[in-house]
Scaffold this motif. Structure first.
Motif, PDB file in Angstrom:
ATOM      1  N   VAL A 100      -4.355   1.170  -3.584  1.00 55.12           N
ATOM      2  CA  VAL A 100      -4.588   0.202  -2.513  1.00 55.12           C
ATOM      3  C   VAL A 100      -3.844   0.610  -1.240  1.00 55.12           C
ATOM      4  N   ARG A 101      -4.498   0.449  -0.112  1.00 61.29           N
ATOM      5  CA  ARG A 101      -3.892   0.715   1.198  1.00 61.29           C
ATOM      6  C   ARG A 101      -4.027  -0.544   2.066  1.00 61.29           C
ATOM      7  N   PRO A 102      -3.227  -0.639   3.138  1.00 65.34           N
ATOM      8  CA  PRO A 102      -3.325  -1.816   4.006  1.00 65.34           C
ATOM      9  C   PRO A 102      -4.685  -1.894   4.703  1.00 65.34           C
ATOM     10  N   PRO A 103      -5.156  -3.115   4.982  1.00 69.16           N
ATOM     11  CA  PRO A 103      -6.411  -3.258   5.712  1.00 69.16           C
ATOM     12  C   PRO A 103      -6.228  -2.919   7.191  1.00 69.16           C
ATOM     13  N   VAL A 104      -7.305  -2.419   7.808  1.00 70.67           N
ATOM     14  CA  VAL A 104      -7.289  -2.127   9.243  1.00 70.67           C
ATOM     15  C   VAL A 104      -8.173  -3.170   9.932  1.00 70.67           C
ATOM     16  N   ILE A 111      -0.382  -4.935   7.241  1.00 66.26           N
ATOM     17  CA  ILE A 111      -1.707  -5.056   7.864  1.00 66.26           C
ATOM     18  C   ILE A 111      -1.670  -4.203   9.130  1.00 66.26           C
ATOM     19  N   THR A 112      -2.716  -3.404   9.341  1.00 68.75           N
ATOM     20  CA  THR A 112      -2.799  -2.591  10.560  1.00 68.75           C
ATOM     21  C   THR A 112      -3.763  -3.259  11.532  1.00 68.75           C
ATOM     22  N   ILE A 155     -11.796  -5.065   8.520  1.00 71.68           N
ATOM     23  CA  ILE A 155     -11.995  -6.504   8.701  1.00 71.68           C
ATOM     24  C   ILE A 155     -12.041  -6.801  10.201  1.00 71.68           C
ATOM     25  N   THR A 156     -12.970  -7.672  10.596  1.00 69.91           N
ATOM     26  CA  THR A 156     -13.003  -8.125  11.992  1.00 69.91           C
ATOM     27  C   THR A 156     -12.527  -9.565  12.057  1.00 69.91           C
ATOM     28  N   ALA A 183      -8.592  -8.597   2.010  1.00 68.39           N
ATOM     29  CA  ALA A 183      -8.226  -7.221   1.636  1.00 68.39           C
ATOM     30  C   ALA A 183      -8.115  -7.094   0.123  1.00 68.39           C
ATOM     31  N   GLU A 184      -7.558  -8.122  -0.497  1.00 66.46           N
ATOM     32  CA  GLU A 184      -7.387  -8.100  -1.948  1.00 66.46           C
ATOM     33  C   GLU A 184      -8.739  -8.085  -2.653  1.00 66.46           C
TER      34      GLU A 184
END
Ligand code: GDP
Ligand code: MG
Length: 370
Positions: free
Chosen positions: A78-82, A129-130, A153-154, A241-242
């Motif tokens: 898992v990586r942080p959401p952008v 979160i980025t 994600i927007t 994100a999860e």
């Protein structure tokens, strides 16, 4: 017929004459700009600048277009959401970005000096979160036009005192085209004339139906100005994100995209990169769009020098031979020679394409037409 001067040939190819002269010297031919070239030499040079060279590196070069980010599902973690913030002008995008950064970055960082590098990271409940720091559609569309899909994600900001406006609808279309989940932030709820229900109604008509009304779109009521609801918004981002499980392979060689780039008087070309897969290290040989180099220095979003950047991290790098463009993709290669070779070919090809678009087509047949 069949003869062309070095200068004319250089012009057809879209390269300086000195390059051709150097290449001829390497082949053992001493030439001047006005010297005639025979057919064999022209063919040799043309293949040297095009076909033959292309074949050598075609496999590595293809990795740009074909391999994508090269994510290996088996070993991905898992990586942080952008996150990109979009919405109509004056609905509060900049205020929201500032508010998130202020509450989350400044408070947590010693010194608290945030650098503007086009993106930043925050930590909420121990999770990163980025955020892309270039609000508006321009960034988003430029990226996509150049082939970079960097947003996970927007967050759609809609002012509760103004409602759905043309750029709100445009943003929805962009997000949908990119298949990016939308979280609605109903902003300015502190205003006396705020009418969040009206926003929910209008967005429902656009197919964004709130969970409260039986739909599946997350709505968060916020005041970017007062800082109300910011934690809820971050929470919802982490929730999405999860569910979506954005993943990457931190152990691979880095790949990603350019967020912004410029020429700095002192440091030369400077580019903010978003690492999308793998990890980027100081010293990595890299091709960025049509530029190449070795990562000389890396600075993170709070102005600290770092040696390594893991997936979803934005970093500003120096060490490139030229300034790439926002939305360009980057790939790390095993050795500098390969990076240079591929970078040069990409630059050459871009130059030729550019000339082909502006002037007439360059082909061997054209060269011999006269
Ligand atoms: P952008 O064009 O979407 O980036 O909008 P801005 O962030 O520049 O905000 C436009 C105006 O709305 C500014 O004057 C902000 O101070 C104001 N604004 C933004 N968020 C809020 C809010 O939550 N409440 C109130 N009352 N004003 C806000
Ligand atoms: Mg703004």
């Amino acid at each position: 017929s069949g003869s062309l001067t070095v200068g004319q040939f250089a012009e057809k190819l879209g390269r300086p004459s000195t390059d051709i002269i150097k290449k001829l010297m390497a082949l053992g031919v001493m030439a001047t700009k006005n010297q005639d070239l025979d057919k064999d030499t022209i063919e040799l040079l043309a293949s040297d600048y095009g076909v033959a060279v292309e074949e050598e590196v075609i496999i590595d070069e293809a990795s740009f277009e074909d391999e994508g980010l090269g994510i290996d599902e088996k070993t991905a973690v898992v990586r942080p959401p952008v996150v990109t913030i979009m919405g109509h002008v004056d609905h509060g995008k900049t205020t929201l970005l500032d508010s998130i950064r202020h509450t989350k970055v400044t408070a947590g960082e010693a010194g608290g000096i945030t650098q503007h590098i086009g993106a930043y990271q925050v930590v909420h409940n121990g999770k990163k979160i980025t955020f892309l720091d270039t609000p508006g559609h321009a960034a988003f569309t430029t990226m996509r036009a150049r082939g970079a899909e960097i947003t996970d994600i927007t967050v759609l900001v809609v002012a509760a005192d103004d409602g759905v406006m043309p750029q709100t609808i445009e943003a929805i279309h962009h997000a949908r085209a990119a298949k990016v989940p939308i979280i609605v932030a109903v902003n300015k709820i502190d205003k006396p004339n705020a009418n969040p229900d009206h926003v929910m109604q209008e967005l429902s008509e656009q197919g964004l139906i709130p969970e409260d009304w039986g739909g599946d779109t997350i709505f968060v009521k916020i005041s970017a100005k007062k800082g109300t609801g910011i934690d809820d918004l971050l929470e919802m981002i982490l929730l999405v994100a999860e569910v979506e499980e954005f993943k990457a392979n931190p152990d691979k060689q880095a790949r990603g995209a350019v967020i912004e780039a410029e020429l700095d008087k002192g440091r030369g070309p400077v580019a903010t990169l978003l690492v999308q897969n793998g990890s980027l290290h100081i010293g990595d040989p890299i091709v960025v769009g049509n530029t190449y180099g070795r990562v000389r220095a890396m600075v993170n979003d709070v102005g600290r020098r770092v040696k390594k950047a893991v997936p979803s991290t934005p970093v500003e790098i120096t060490g490139l031979n030229n300034v790439p463009q926002a939305g360009d993709q980057f790939v790390v290669f095993e050795d500098e020679k390969k990076a240079r070779q591929i970078g040069e070919i990409r630059a050459e090809r871009a130059l030729i394409t550019e000339r082909k678009e502006t002037t007439s087509k360059v082909s061997l047949d054209d060269l011999f037409e006269k």
